[in-house]
Design an enzyme around this catalytic site. Structure first.
Site, PDB file in Angstrom:
ATOM      1  CB  CYS A 274      37.773  47.517  48.314  1.00 22.71           C
ATOM      2  SG  CYS A 274      36.074  47.719  48.744  1.00 22.71           S
TER       3      CYS A 274
HETATM    4  N1  SAJ Z   1      42.836  41.993  40.516  1.00 25.30           N
HETATM    5  C1  SAJ Z   1      43.878  41.595  39.892  1.00 25.30           C
HETATM    6  N2  SAJ Z   1      44.483  40.411  40.107  1.00 25.30           N
HETATM    7  C2  SAJ Z   1      43.904  39.492  41.139  1.00 25.30           C
HETATM    8  C3  SAJ Z   1      42.871  40.060  41.942  1.00 25.30           C
HETATM    9  C4  SAJ Z   1      42.120  41.312  41.224  1.00 25.30           C
HETATM   10  O1  SAJ Z   1      44.400  42.162  39.200  1.00 25.30           O
HETATM   11  O2  SAJ Z   1      44.493  38.274  41.319  1.00 25.30           O
HETATM   12  C5  SAJ Z   1      42.316  43.182  40.419  1.00 25.30           C
HETATM   13  C6  SAJ Z   1      40.885  43.196  39.671  1.00 25.30           C
HETATM   14  O3  SAJ Z   1      40.770  43.192  38.349  1.00 25.30           O
HETATM   15  C7  SAJ Z   1      40.434  44.523  40.239  1.00 25.30           C
HETATM   16  C8  SAJ Z   1      41.198  44.664  41.561  1.00 25.30           C
HETATM   17  O4  SAJ Z   1      42.387  44.055  41.546  1.00 25.30           O
HETATM   18  O5  SAJ Z   1      40.529  45.844  39.409  1.00 25.30           O
HETATM   19  C9  SAJ Z   1      40.147  44.432  42.895  1.00 25.30           C
HETATM   20  O6  SAJ Z   1      39.787  43.297  42.552  1.00 25.30           O
HETATM   21  P1  SAJ Z   1      39.375  42.356  43.879  1.00 25.30           P
HETATM   22  O7  SAJ Z   1      38.868  40.944  43.324  1.00 25.30           O
HETATM   23  O8  SAJ Z   1      40.131  42.535  44.938  1.00 25.30           O
HETATM   24  O9  SAJ Z   1      37.693  42.935  44.001  1.00 25.30           O
HETATM   25  P2  SAJ Z   1      37.311  43.982  45.089  1.00 25.30           P
HETATM   26  O10 SAJ Z   1      37.893  45.601  44.442  1.00 25.30           O
HETATM   27  O11 SAJ Z   1      35.635  43.990  44.621  1.00 25.30           O
HETATM   28  O12 SAJ Z   1      37.507  43.594  46.325  1.00 25.30           O
HETATM   29  C10 SAJ Z   1      36.387  43.215  47.190  1.00 25.30           C
HETATM   30  C11 SAJ Z   1      36.991  43.214  48.796  1.00 25.30           C
HETATM   31  N3  SAJ Z   1      35.758  43.094  49.588  1.00 25.30           N
HETATM   32  C12 SAJ Z   1      35.584  44.009  50.603  1.00 25.30           C
HETATM   33  O13 SAJ Z   1      36.585  44.992  50.926  1.00 25.30           O
HETATM   34  C13 SAJ Z   1      34.591  43.647  51.521  1.00 25.30           C
HETATM   35  C14 SAJ Z   1      37.826  42.177  48.781  1.00 25.30           C
HETATM   36  O14 SAJ Z   1      38.019  42.364  50.258  1.00 25.30           O
HETATM   37  C15 SAJ Z   1      37.487  41.044  48.367  1.00 25.30           C
HETATM   38  O15 SAJ Z   1      38.592  39.781  48.774  1.00 25.30           O
HETATM   39  C16 SAJ Z   1      37.238  40.923  46.813  1.00 25.30           C
HETATM   40  O16 SAJ Z   1      36.057  41.849  46.902  1.00 25.30           O
HETATM   41  C17 SAJ Z   1      36.705  39.626  46.569  1.00 25.30           C
HETATM   42  O17 SAJ Z   1      37.387  38.465  46.933  1.00 25.30           O
HETATM   43  O18 SAJ Z   1      35.947  39.526  45.483  1.00 25.30           O
END
Ligand code: SAJ
Length: 434
Positions: A274
């Site tokens: 995403c």
């Molecule tokens: N990440 C960082 N630093 C952060 C947060 C994330 O480096 O502070 C990295 C993670 O390790 C990962 C990537 O970014 O590699 C994405 O992480 P994510 O927490 O955004 O997780 P996702 O990709 O599963 O995003 C999903 C998304 N959900 C949908 O699109 C429906 C996002 O909108 C959500 O906010 C997120 O999950 C969530 O909050 O878990």
């Protein structure tokens, strides 16, 4: 009776035949919610293994336990097929197919186009069609509408067309499909009303908006917000490193601000299907309109550089201990794209491993969720931390799974590069933090 009244009655009395195209981590939970609400649901997928497993009540999606799926299948409330001709019997169709990026970072619309070609072939008057796949603003009105009106039907009276962003967060223990507010926007006000009425039958909160473009843009704002803030905090980490300031302490202290702040954390890069993808659907579209999405491009660049930054840190840490990266054994802890899941799509761990191998280091890994790793130029099996950590010249924590024993790791490893602050609270000359 007109098509709108007829469809509204079927939705209200739950006799509407519901269809979901794409039975992945979005489509299957959605199909289950409508089956639980009492509708007869037909799941359609091109993958025969998926349809067979659904029909056997054997779930392959974490958020849908087989104990929930099986009774619905046995009660005849949910069935799966690869036959798109079944659309002719349906009253509603939700499209939940992938929208990846091409290597050129342009949108790959092929899954949406092929699904909509099938729907256009079998659709009939009185249907509600809702696109859920994340895409650029304008897709529904510019791409889908002409395909569905091509046979002479008119949106808003002969059929109803909406966009509704999927917000599924796989593995989230609090928010699942039923209780995540559902935004929906239609091609016409009557389409919006019909889409909202439909979701209200199975989901707890529905948020109607004035157009499909607004609904498409809502999703892109949500995920671009994350991607840009992660990029900003990654750049902050690099600045703090140069200035000898502990960025993790800075963020934790800033997070005590009870309003107007939301913590994001530095990391080895941006993974998942995403966050690294969705913002480029927006920047692609804005480029068509002659506007450069500079924040997105810059954040994309910074996030994309983080694997290189991590490998440089590993090299410097080894050099400071009199070792070269070349021929060193580097053991990677965690290869999934984020903690406590098994998904490796776009995982920065893969970039770090490729870069290490390019610099002639010997690479191994441990990840309890990923027993083996096979990708271009990588063919490895997960090794027990207990065995690999003592032997490695350097252990690098890429994904901070809760399952790892970090205190034990600190005893066993000679050198640990920690890209996730997993060793928060530990002090040791062995630890090098991002
Ligand atoms: N990440 C960082 N630093 C952060 C947060 C994330 O480096 O502070 C990295 C993670 O390790 C990962 C990537 O970014 O590699 C994405 O992480 P994510 O927490 O955004 O997780 P996702 O990709 O599963 O995003 C999903 C998304 N959900 C949908 O699109 C429906 C996002 O909108 C959500 O906010 C997120 O999950 C969530 O909050 O878990």
């Amino acid at each position: 009776m007109n098509f709108s009244e007829a469809l509204e009655n079927k939705i209200r009395n739950r006799t509407a035949q519901v269809g979901v195209v794409g039975l992945g981590y979005v489509g299957l939970p959605l199909a289950v919610e409508f089956a639980r609400a009492g509708f007869a649901v037909t799941g359609i997928d091109v993958n025969e293994r998926k349809t067979a497993r659904v029909n056997a009540g054997d779930s392959y999606v974490t958020d849908v336990p087989s104990e929930v799926l099986k009774p619905l299948v046995e009660a005849g409330k949910l069935r799966a097929t690869t036959d798109f001709a079944r659309i002719a019997e349906l009253d509603t169709v939700n499209i939940c197919v992938p929208t990846p990026l091409r290597k050129t970072k342009d949108p790959d619309m092929s899954y949406i186009v092929s699904a909509c070609q099938q729907i256009a072939k079998y659709m009939h008057p009185g249907m509600l069609i809702i696109l859920e796949s994340t895409t650029y603003p304008g897709t529904t009105d510019e791409l889908l509408l002409p395909m569905f009106e091509g046979g002479g039907l008119r949106a808003g009276c002969d059929f109803f067309l909406c966009f509704s962003p999927e917000r599924v967060d796989p593995g989230n223990p609090t928010y699942q499909t039923a209780n995540i507010p559902k935004v929906v926007g239609g091609v016409t006000p009557e389409c919006t009303r019909m889409g909202a009425l439909f979701y209200e039958q199975a989901l707890q909160k529905v948020v109607p908006v004035s157009s499909t473009q607004v609904a498409e843009m809502v999703k892109l704002l949500e995920n671009t917000f994350r991607m840009i803030n992660i990029g900003m905090v990654n750049e902050l980490a690099i600045m703090c490193d140069r200035m000898g300031i502990d960025v993790w302490e800075v963020i934790d202290a800033a997070a005590t601000k009870p309003f107007g702040f939301m913590p994001f954390y530095p990391g080895p890069g941006l993974g998942g299907h995403c966050i690294p993808v969705d913002p480029f659907y927006l920047s692609w579209k804005t480029r068509q309109a002659g506007i450069e999405a500079r924040f997105i491009e810059l954040a994309g660049y910074i996030n994309g550089q983080m694997p290189h930054y991590v490998v440089d840190k590993i090299q410097n840490a080894l050099n400071e201990r009199g070792k070269a990266l070349k021929d060193a054994h580097v053991h990677v802890l965690g290869v999934a794209y984020k903690k406590d899941i098994d998904d490796i799509r776009e995982s920065p761990a893969l970039d770090v491993m490729h870069l290490l191998m390019r610099r002639k280091a010997r690479v191994s890994y441990s990840d309890p969720y990923v027993p083996e790793l096979v990708s271009d130029s990588l063919e490895l099996k997960s090794e027990p931390v207990e065995e690999a950590a003592p032997k490695a010249d350097c252990v690098v924590i890429i994904t901070n799974h809760s399952a790892f024993d970090y205190a034990r790791l600190l005893e066993q490893a000679q050198l640990i590069v920690d890209t996730r602050n997993a060793l928060k609270g530990f002090r040791s000359p062995k630890i090098v933090r991002l």
